[in-house]
Design an enzyme around this catalytic site. Structure first.
Site, short mmCIF file in Angstrom:
data_model
loop_
_atom_site.label_atom_id
_atom_site.label_comp_id
_atom_site.label_asym_id
_atom_site.label_seq_id
_atom_site.Cartn_x
_atom_site.Cartn_y
_atom_site.Cartn_z
N GLU A 1 -19.84 81.91 100.25
CA GLU A 1 -20.15 80.49 100.45
C GLU A 1 -18.93 79.61 100.21
OE1 GLU A 1 -23.22 77.06 98.75
OE2 GLU A 1 -22.66 78.75 97.48
N GLU B 1 -31.20 73.23 97.57
CA GLU B 1 -30.37 73.33 96.37
C GLU B 1 -29.86 71.94 96.01
OE1 GLU B 1 -27.11 76.48 94.65
OE2 GLU B 1 -26.56 75.37 96.44
#
Length: 265
Positions: free
Chosen positions: A143, A242
């Protein structure tokens, strides 16, 4: 229609962690993700999933010494044995939780080094993780993270991540495309989605409003447009929520901020 997973490390923080599964299910979520499972027995987490009819779609591999500020060890020379042990632990949890995605945090660049200095370590560690994960048909995710939130992080850009995917050369390594980080670092989100989704190398998407990292309807991103675009592009994976509720840890803070989600359930 997009499928949304509640990130239990950030959402429902008005209740204890193991109670967050029921809270997410009550609000209509069918899946969850979170940072780390290791403080809890895998059997207890699996029971929470089963009891509440939830699917585990993502968690992170051990990140090193989180409390001391480490944010992954994949790019750190000399930590390979610890990295290997962490992948083994993560895969044991993935098997117990029937989870097919593990995010491997890259780590911070060691003082006095450049990305080029540590890239070989990172690539070899990811190849190892991919080989082990393939035995369970689990995908390893990398990521890009913005340096405002994590200064000095090894991996920041989508093009960098996809170049690393090509160098690693393992089908079980994919990109975790967090649109919050991508907007801060480079923007142009719709074109990034159009460019990278067709490659088949995007394994998971996450969202949060920019710049405060609150609900996706708070801030500068038109997520309704992007959700429709993801549908049009044929994205069938999960979208991880998130973000930090704008209402903080107040009672029902997460639930009271889910107006943005209701049209998509």
């Amino acid at each position: 229609m997009p499928k949304f997973a509640a990130n239990l490390s950030m959402l429902y923080n008005d209740v204890d962690f193991l109670d967050r599964f029921a809270a997410a299910a009550a609000d209509g979520f069918k899946a969850v993700e979170y940072l780390f499972p290791y403080a809890y027995a895998a059997d207890d987490l699996a029971a929470s999933l089963q009891t509440n009819g939830l699917q585990q779609v993502l968690f992170n591999a051990p990140p090193g010494n989180w409390d001391a500020g480490e944010r992954g060890i994949a790019c750190l020379p000399g930590r390979e044995a610890e990295f290997h042990d962490g992948i083994g632990q993560a895969l044991a949890y993935a098997k117990a939780l029937s989870c097919s995605r593990i995010h491997v945090m890259a780590g911070l660049l060691p003082a006095g080094t450049s990305r080029a200095d540590v890239q070989a370590t990172y690539v070899e560690n990811l190849r190892y993780a991919a080989t082990e994960a393939a035995k369970l048909n689990v995908n390893i995710l990398i990521e890009p993270i913005n340096e405002r939130d994590i200064p000095g992080y090894f991996l920041n850009r989508q093009d960098q991540a996809h170049a690393l995917i090509a160098e690693i050369g393992a089908p079980h390594v994919k990109v975790q495309m967090d649109l919050y980080h991508a907007q801060i670092v480079e923007g142009d989100l719709a074109m990034k989605i159009r460019r990278y989704l067709p490659t088949g190398h995007v394994g998971h998407i996450q969202i949060a409003g920019v710049p405060e990292r609150h609900e996706p309807d708070v801030g500068e991103i038109n997520f309704a447009y992007l959700f429709k675009l993801l549908d049009a592009q044929g994205y069938e994976g999960w979208i991880g929520c998130e973000y930090r509720p704008a209402r903080g840890a107040a009672l029902h803070a997460t639930s009271d901020g889910l107006g943005w989600l209701k049209p998509w359930l």
